[in-house]
Design an enzyme around this catalytic site. Structure first.
Site, PDB file in Angstrom:
ATOM      1  N   GLY A  80      28.264 -48.610  13.768  1.00  0.00           N
ATOM      2  CA  GLY A  80      27.591 -47.048  13.639  1.00  0.00           C
ATOM      3  C   GLY A  80      27.583 -46.367  14.814  1.00  0.00           C
ATOM      4  N   ASP A  81      27.043 -45.196  14.707  1.00  0.00           N
ATOM      5  CA  ASP A  81      27.196 -44.376  15.997  1.00  0.00           C
ATOM      6  C   ASP A  81      25.834 -44.536  16.815  1.00  0.00           C
ATOM      7  OD1 ASP A  81      27.771 -41.994  17.366  1.00  0.00           O
ATOM      8  OD2 ASP A  81      29.398 -41.572  15.910  1.00  0.00           O
ATOM      9  N   HIS A  85      15.568 -43.915  19.065  1.00  0.00           N
ATOM     10  CA  HIS A  85      14.150 -44.787  18.836  1.00  0.00           C
ATOM     11  C   HIS A  85      13.144 -44.091  19.688  1.00  0.00           C
ATOM     12  CE1 HIS A  85      16.583 -47.739  16.481  1.00  0.00           C
ATOM     13  NE2 HIS A  85      17.094 -48.079  17.545  1.00  0.00           N
ATOM     14  N   ILE A 146      19.969 -47.076   9.165  1.00  0.00           N
ATOM     15  CA  ILE A 146      20.173 -48.511   8.761  1.00  0.00           C
ATOM     16  C   ILE A 146      21.377 -48.692   9.890  1.00  0.00           C
ATOM     17  CG2 ILE A 146      20.952 -50.412   7.284  1.00  0.00           C
ATOM     18  CD1 ILE A 146      19.426 -48.835   5.115  1.00  0.00           C
ATOM     19  N   GLY A 147      21.297 -49.983  10.553  1.00  0.00           N
ATOM     20  CA  GLY A 147      22.389 -50.656  11.121  1.00  0.00           C
ATOM     21  C   GLY A 147      22.156 -52.010  11.496  1.00  0.00           C
ATOM     22  N   CYS A 176      23.571 -40.716  13.912  1.00  0.00           N
ATOM     23  CA  CYS A 176      24.686 -41.445  13.252  1.00  0.00           C
ATOM     24  C   CYS A 176      25.966 -40.800  13.080  1.00  0.00           C
ATOM     25  CB  CYS A 176      24.101 -42.043  12.126  1.00  0.00           C
ATOM     26  SG  CYS A 176      22.552 -42.799  11.982  1.00  0.00           S
TER      27      CYS A 176
END
Lengths: 213, 76
Positions: A80-81, A85, A146-147, A176
Site C-alpha cells: 500500500g501507499d 493515523h 485497510i493494509g 492510499c
C-alpha cells in the site's frame, strides 16, 4: 472455518506508531508459538505511514511542512501507499494465525472489509467495498483504510477506522494514492461518536466473522 | 540447490511484487530467516529461507513482479 481458541482483546489506548509496531511483532511471534489470536485496538498520535508502494507524489507537502503541523513520518513494511493515523481514528490490529483457518490472503482481506461494512451498519452508515480498491467507502468518500502484513501466515497491521479523526490532516496526502476525500463517522452522523461505543461493536463483528463465538 | 518460491497467496492472486531483499548473493542464511518481502495490492508477505545455506542468486529484483510458483532466488 474450524473451532478456535478464544480471541484475546487488547486495548493499548494512545500509543506511538513505532512502539505499536514493535508490540505487534512480539505478538506475531507469540501467536506463531501457539498463543491464541489477538485483536489489538489503539489510537496513534498523528503520523503519516509510508508503505512499500508509496509514490513520493502522494505526499502533497514537504517533510518540514508536515512536521510543522505536528504530524510525524514513518516508513513501514506493509503493502500500500501513504496512510494517516491520528487521535480519533480507531486502529485495529488483528494478529490472527491463518494456518488454523484458511491460508488465503484474498479471503482474509474480504473478511476484514465485511467486518468494516457490518460495523458501520451498526451505526446506521451504509458503506460499501469497491471491487479492486481496498478500504471501505460511503458514496465517493473513504471512511476505513485497510493494509495488512503477513509473516508465516500470521497477520499484522489491519484497519484504520475514522471515528472522530481531524479530517483536515488528510489534506497532507493523497490517501492510499487515491483521489478520494476521506470522511469519518463523526462527519456522517453530525456528532461526536464515543470510541467506547465503537469498540465493543467492532469486537463483536470480528468474533462473528472469524468464528470466535 | 534449492529454489525460493513465491507461494500460493490466495484464490485469484497470480502474482506479487518483490518489495525488498533482506539478503544479497553470497550471504549465509538460516532456515526460516527472512529473506525477502513481496507485496500484493494491500498486503505485504514475508518470505523465509526454505533451508540453511548461501543465497546463490536473486532471480526477481526489487520492484519486479513474480508469478505464484515462480522462483524468487536460489540457495546452495
Amino acid at each position: 472455518m474450524g473451532m478456535k481458541q478464544g480471541l484475546v482483546i487488547e486495548d493499548w489506548g494512545l500509543v506511538e506508531y513505532s512502539q505499536a509496531l514493535e508490540r505487534q511483532r512480539a505478538l506475531v511471534q507469540k501467536v506463531l508459538e501457539g498463543a491464541p489470536d489477538h485483536l489489538v485496538l489503539c489510537e496513534h498520535p498523528a503520523v503519516l505511514t509510508l508503505g512499500r508502494m508509496t509514490k513520493p507524489e502522494n505526499l502533497l507537502y514537504q517533510r518540514h511542512d508536515i512536521e510543522a503541523r505536528g504530524v510525524a513520518l514513518a516508513k513501514v513494511d506493509r503493502g500500500g501507499d501513504v496512510t494517516l493515523h491520528a487521535p480519533g481514528q480507531l486502529v485495529v490490529y488483528p494478529i490472527f494465525n491463518l494456518n488454523n483457518t484458511a491460508r488465503d490472503l484474498k479471503v482474509y482481506m474480504e473478511s476484514l472489509q465485511e467486518v468494516a461494512v457490518d460495523l458501520l451498519k451498526n451505526f446506521g452508515i451504509l458503506a460499501i467495498s469497491v471491487p479492486g480498491q481496498r478500504g471501505v467507502f460511503v458514496g465517493p468518500t473513504k471512511i476505513i483504510s485497510i493494509g495488512v502484513g503477513l509473516r508465516k501466515w500470521v497477520t499484522y497491521h489491519g484497519l484504520a477506522i475514522n471515528v472522530n479523526t481531524d479530517l483536515s490532516l488528510f489534506d497532507l496526502i493523497k490517501p492510499c494514492g487515491l483521489n478520494v476525500r476521506m470522511t469519518s463517522m463523526q462527519e456522517l452522523k453530525g456528532h461526536h461518536v464515543p470510541m467506547q461505543d465503537v469498540k465493543p461493536r467492532l469486537v463483536e463483528q470480528f468474533q462473528r466473522r472469524f468464528c470466535f463465538l | 540447490m534449492t529454489n525460493i518460491i513465491l507461494p500460493e497467496l490466495g484464490e485469484g492472486i497470480t502474482k506479487a511484487t518483490v518489495a525488498c531483499w533482506h539478503a544479497k548473493p553470497g550471504d549465509s542464511l538460516r532456515q526460516g530467516q527472512d529473506v525477502c518481502e513481496v507485496v500484493t495490492d494491500k498486503a505485504s508477505f514475508v518470505i523465509e529461507a526454505p533451508r540453511a545455506g548461501l543465497l546463490k542468486s536473486i532471480c526477481i529484483k526489487e520492484a519486479q513482479d513474480a508469478p505464484v510458483g515462480g522462483v524468487l532466488g536460489t540457495i546452495e
